[in-house]
Design a protein around this motif. Structure first.
Motif, mmCIF file in Angstrom:
data_model
loop_
_atom_site.group_PDB
_atom_site.id
_atom_site.type_symbol
_atom_site.label_atom_id
_atom_site.label_comp_id
_atom_site.label_asym_id
_atom_site.label_seq_id
_atom_site.Cartn_x
_atom_site.Cartn_y
_atom_site.Cartn_z
ATOM 1 N N GLU A 90 0.836 -1.202 0.000
ATOM 2 C CA GLU A 90 0.000 0.000 0.000
ATOM 3 C C GLU A 90 0.872 1.253 0.000
ATOM 4 N N ARG A 91 1.935 1.233 0.772
ATOM 5 C CA ARG A 91 2.842 2.377 0.808
ATOM 6 C C ARG A 91 3.511 2.590 -0.539
ATOM 7 N N TYR A 92 3.922 1.489 -1.167
ATOM 8 C CA TYR A 92 4.546 1.598 -2.496
ATOM 9 C C TYR A 92 3.557 2.189 -3.506
ATOM 10 N N GLU A 93 2.331 1.655 -3.525
ATOM 11 C CA GLU A 93 1.346 2.105 -4.501
ATOM 12 C C GLU A 93 0.971 3.567 -4.287
ATOM 13 N N LYS A 94 0.894 4.002 -3.025
ATOM 14 C CA LYS A 94 0.560 5.405 -2.757
ATOM 15 C C LYS A 94 1.656 6.334 -3.263
ATOM 16 N N SER A 95 2.907 5.970 -3.022
ATOM 17 C CA SER A 95 4.016 6.790 -3.511
ATOM 18 C C SER A 95 4.030 6.813 -5.035
ATOM 19 N N LEU A 96 3.818 5.645 -5.640
ATOM 20 C CA LEU A 96 3.792 5.557 -7.097
ATOM 21 C C LEU A 96 2.674 6.415 -7.673
ATOM 22 N N GLN A 97 1.511 6.361 -7.030
ATOM 23 C CA GLN A 97 0.373 7.145 -7.507
ATOM 24 C C GLN A 97 0.652 8.647 -7.391
ATOM 25 N N MET A 98 1.283 9.074 -6.315
ATOM 26 C CA MET A 98 1.618 10.493 -6.160
ATOM 27 C C MET A 98 2.508 10.969 -7.309
ATOM 28 N N ILE A 99 3.501 10.144 -7.657
ATOM 29 C CA ILE A 99 4.397 10.509 -8.751
ATOM 30 C C ILE A 99 3.626 10.586 -10.063
ATOM 31 N N ASN A 100 2.843 9.566 -10.353
ATOM 32 C CA ASN A 100 2.141 9.525 -11.634
ATOM 33 C C ASN A 100 1.122 10.649 -11.775
ATOM 34 N N VAL A 101 0.465 11.002 -10.681
ATOM 35 C CA VAL A 101 -0.484 12.121 -10.726
ATOM 36 C C VAL A 101 0.258 13.423 -11.034
ATOM 37 N N ALA A 102 1.385 13.637 -10.358
ATOM 38 C CA ALA A 102 2.154 14.866 -10.576
ATOM 39 C C ALA A 102 2.690 14.923 -12.003
ATOM 40 N N VAL A 103 3.233 13.812 -12.485
ATOM 41 C CA VAL A 103 3.784 13.770 -13.845
ATOM 42 C C VAL A 103 2.676 14.003 -14.867
ATOM 43 N N THR A 104 1.528 13.373 -14.664
ATOM 44 C CA THR A 104 0.410 13.525 -15.599
ATOM 45 C C THR A 104 -0.061 14.976 -15.664
ATOM 46 N N ARG A 105 -0.095 15.642 -14.523
ATOM 47 C CA ARG A 105 -0.503 17.061 -14.520
ATOM 48 C C ARG A 105 0.465 17.899 -15.341
ATOM 49 N N HIS A 106 1.753 17.677 -15.154
ATOM 50 C CA HIS A 106 2.750 18.403 -15.939
ATOM 51 C C HIS A 106 2.551 18.155 -17.433
ATOM 52 N N LEU A 107 2.362 16.891 -17.804
ATOM 53 C CA LEU A 107 2.254 16.548 -19.220
ATOM 54 C C LEU A 107 0.944 17.067 -19.828
ATOM 55 N N ASP A 108 -0.120 17.089 -19.054
ATOM 56 C CA ASP A 108 -1.381 17.653 -19.559
ATOM 57 C C ASP A 108 -1.222 19.140 -19.850
ATOM 58 N N ASP A 109 -0.559 19.854 -18.949
ATOM 59 C CA ASP A 109 -0.304 21.282 -19.184
ATOM 60 C C ASP A 109 0.622 21.476 -20.385
ATOM 61 N N PHE A 110 1.623 20.602 -20.487
ATOM 62 C CA PHE A 110 2.570 20.637 -21.603
ATOM 63 C C PHE A 110 1.843 20.422 -22.924
ATOM 64 N N ASN A 111 0.948 19.448 -22.964
ATOM 65 C CA ASN A 111 0.179 19.166 -24.171
ATOM 66 C C ASN A 111 -0.677 20.365 -24.567
ATOM 67 N N ALA A 112 -1.361 20.960 -23.586
ATOM 68 C CA ALA A 112 -2.207 22.125 -23.878
ATOM 69 C C ALA A 112 -1.375 23.266 -24.460
ATOM 70 N N GLU A 113 -0.183 23.458 -23.917
ATOM 71 C CA GLU A 113 0.702 24.517 -24.416
ATOM 72 C C GLU A 113 1.131 24.238 -25.857
ATOM 73 N N LEU A 114 1.476 22.971 -26.152
ATOM 74 C CA LEU A 114 1.901 22.617 -27.511
ATOM 75 C C LEU A 114 0.771 22.796 -28.515
ATOM 76 N N GLN A 115 -0.441 22.393 -28.142
ATOM 77 C CA GLN A 115 -1.564 22.495 -29.077
ATOM 78 C C GLN A 115 -1.842 23.949 -29.445
ATOM 79 N N ASN A 116 -1.572 24.860 -28.529
ATOM 80 C CA ASN A 116 -1.764 26.281 -28.823
ATOM 81 C C ASN A 116 -0.708 26.816 -29.790
ATOM 82 N N ILE A 117 0.442 26.136 -29.822
ATOM 83 C CA ILE A 117 1.504 26.557 -30.737
ATOM 84 C C ILE A 117 1.258 25.991 -32.135
#
Length: 523
Positions: free
Chosen positions: A314-341
């Motif tokens: 459970e501890r491993y999965e929670k840490s993994l999920q925190m990372i993936n959520v943070a990375v996904t947020r960055h990439l979603d913002d990155f994608n939105a920025e690219l589409q505007n270009i």
């Protein structure tokens, strides 16, 4: 209302009906999921708290051999042969019938007929209701089609919706498909592809994720075996006269003190032993010796999924999920920025970390002018977002229940490639034998080592940029210099040769550290 129409048909309001369309989701029957269509038996079973698996098994058995069941006046013998009929007694229902309905020879549902007045349940009533079977079967078939279409619409809308940047091409293909008459003849639709697009690949990986996961599993297994050992000791103290073969032999239990030495395959066997074999043995013992019920129940309480035996996973999965959520947020913002270009195709893949592909080119947006400066902008922004991700995952460290680190990787491929949409896999893939080299390299570089060393190319807190040609290195060195001036990257740029990989040679890499002291708002 269908029930009112059926009552009018049979000429009495003393008979009620249950309507059960055969709605399947992932090959499992869905009961009472559609408003107005219910089974009296299943509803009573639910209301009285009956075990769901029990009546679902009965349904599945009936569906394997669907047949008409008629009980003009339910007897004690019929209660014994069909225990589910006892449920009807709570409503004083005395007569019951179940009719399978077929559309073009295929089972589409069932009709229930029941009443509290047995005299209303006669041959005339049954003859009249049979006249409605074809219409009810047609209705059920329509309901099944609508249900499946609704599910597909939601899936398409929420999960596999086409990205706006490429949607126009699919609409064009669909129009051509209908106009050409191919749809009526059930011919294949034309392929959808984009020529001469520039690929971008990036990956954020969890360092030693398999090792960390397996270590968490081993620790949990150790806890589980301790509880099991205590349970077996307590059972032996309580039922001293039981047969030896009734209790799991301690020698048949894995020596959990040596769990560190188990291979991944042996770990799977151990989990199967704990999850399947042990419960079977304990349940058999409990049925033969009721006096150990509290001991067995305590074992199940201590080994439930929310308890100590799953703590480290459970501890491993929670840490993994925190990372993936943070990375996904960055990439979603990155994608939105690219589409505007400039419109591009952007796709993320979840592994233990997150990988992403980007395809950029004139063929994706034919009406918008494309130039090489766009390539430079995209490459700089890709490098920048991976640096920000490295900072964020590092800053998340104090919040992890289990410490995890990420590595960042970019693969530069200078030449444009062709990509086509694979209908069977619902995704884009590279087209042509030469272009497949790009895909092959992508799959092999994440575990690559520096030539003549045991050192992995990817390292926590650093970005590795894999390339073939010196011109690419020169271009990325310029981007690195810009981000160093911004304080995003460190001044520790390395030029490295990569070991020869299967079917791939001549790969080189740049590697640079990320300035991890800079605070990033990741809320």
């Amino acid at each position: 209302d269908i029930s009112i129409a059926l009552k009018t048909l049979v000429g009495t309001d003393q008979i009620d009906f249950g309507l059960v369309p055969y709605l399947k989701l992932n090959n499992k029957l869905q009961i009472n999921e559609l408003s107005g269509f219910t089974s009296i038996l299943i509803q009573l079973a639910k209301d009285q708290g009956n075990d769901e698996e029990q009546y679902e098994d009965l349904i599945e058995q009936y569906l394997l051999n669907p047949r008409t069941l008629i009980f003009p006046e339910i007897t004690t013998e019929e209660y014994a042969n069909y225990p589910m009929l006892k449920l009807l007694g709570s409503l004083e229902i005395t007569s019951y019938a179940l009719f399978p309905l077929y559309y073009n020879g295929k089972l589409v549902g069932c009709l229930e007929l029941y009443t509290k007045k047995a005299e209303e349940f006669n041959g005339s009533t049954l003859t009249k209701i049979e006249a409605a079977f074809p219409l009810l079967a047609q209705l059920f078939q329509n309901i099944i089609i609508d249900f499946n279409n609704d599910i597909q619409d939601v899936v398409t809308d929420k999960f596999t919706a086409l990205q706006p940047s490429v949607q126009w091409r699919f609409h064009e293909a669909a129009y051509n498909y209908m106009q050409s008459g191919a749809r009526e003849r059930n011919l294949p639709i034309e392929p959808v592809f984009f020529k001469n697009v520039y690929p971008f690949y990036g990956a954020v990986d969890i360092r030693n994720s398999s090792i960390q996961r397996n270590e968490a599993i081993r620790k949990d297994l150790y806890n589980h075996f301790e509880i099991l050992e205590q349970t077996i000791t307590a059972i032996k103290q309580t039922i001293t006269l039981c047969k030896e073969n009734e209790i799991p032999h301690e020698e048949s239990i894995w020596n959990y003190k040596h769990l560190q030495e188990l291979s991944d395959r042996e770990i799977l066997k151990t989990e199967d032993y704990l999850q399947r074999q042990i419960p079977t043995s304990l349940n058999n013992l409990k049925s033969i010796h009721p006096e150990i019920s509290s001991i067995v129940d305590r074992y199940y309480q201590l080994t439930r999924s929310e308890g100590k035996t799953y703590e480290h996973r459970e501890r491993y999965e929670k840490s993994l999920q925190m990372i993936n959520v943070a990375v996904t947020r960055h990439l979603d913002d990155f994608n939105a920025e690219l589409q505007n270009i400039f419109p591009c195709y952007f796709e993320k893949f979840r592994t233990d970390g997150v990988e992403f592909d980007i395809y950029l080119g004139q063929s994706i947006a034919p009406k918008i002018p494309f130039n090489d400066q766009l390539l430079s902008n995209f490459r700089l922004k890709q490098l920048s977002v991976l640096a920000e991700i490295a900072q964020t995952t590092n800053n998340l460290g104090p919040y992890f229940s289990l410490p995890l680190e990420t590595t960042q990787l970019i693969f530069v491929y200078e030449k444009p490639i062709d990509v086509s949409f694979r209908i069977d896999e619902q995704r884009f893939d590279v087209e042509g034998s030469y272009n497949i080299r790009y895909q092959m390299v992508k799959k092999r570089i994440d575990k690559a080592h520096i030539r003549n060393t045991d050192e992995r190319l990817t390292q926590p807190g650093k970005i590795a940029i894999v390339y073939f040609n010196s011109a690419e290195a020169k271009e990325y060195a310029g981007y690195i210099k810009k981000l160093q001036k911004q304080g995003l990257l460190n001044g520790d740029l390395e030029y490295l040769d990569i070991e020869e990989l299967q079917g791939v040679e001549g790969l080189k890499a740049l590697r640079v550290g990320v300035s991890l002291k800079r605070a990033i708002n990741f809320s």
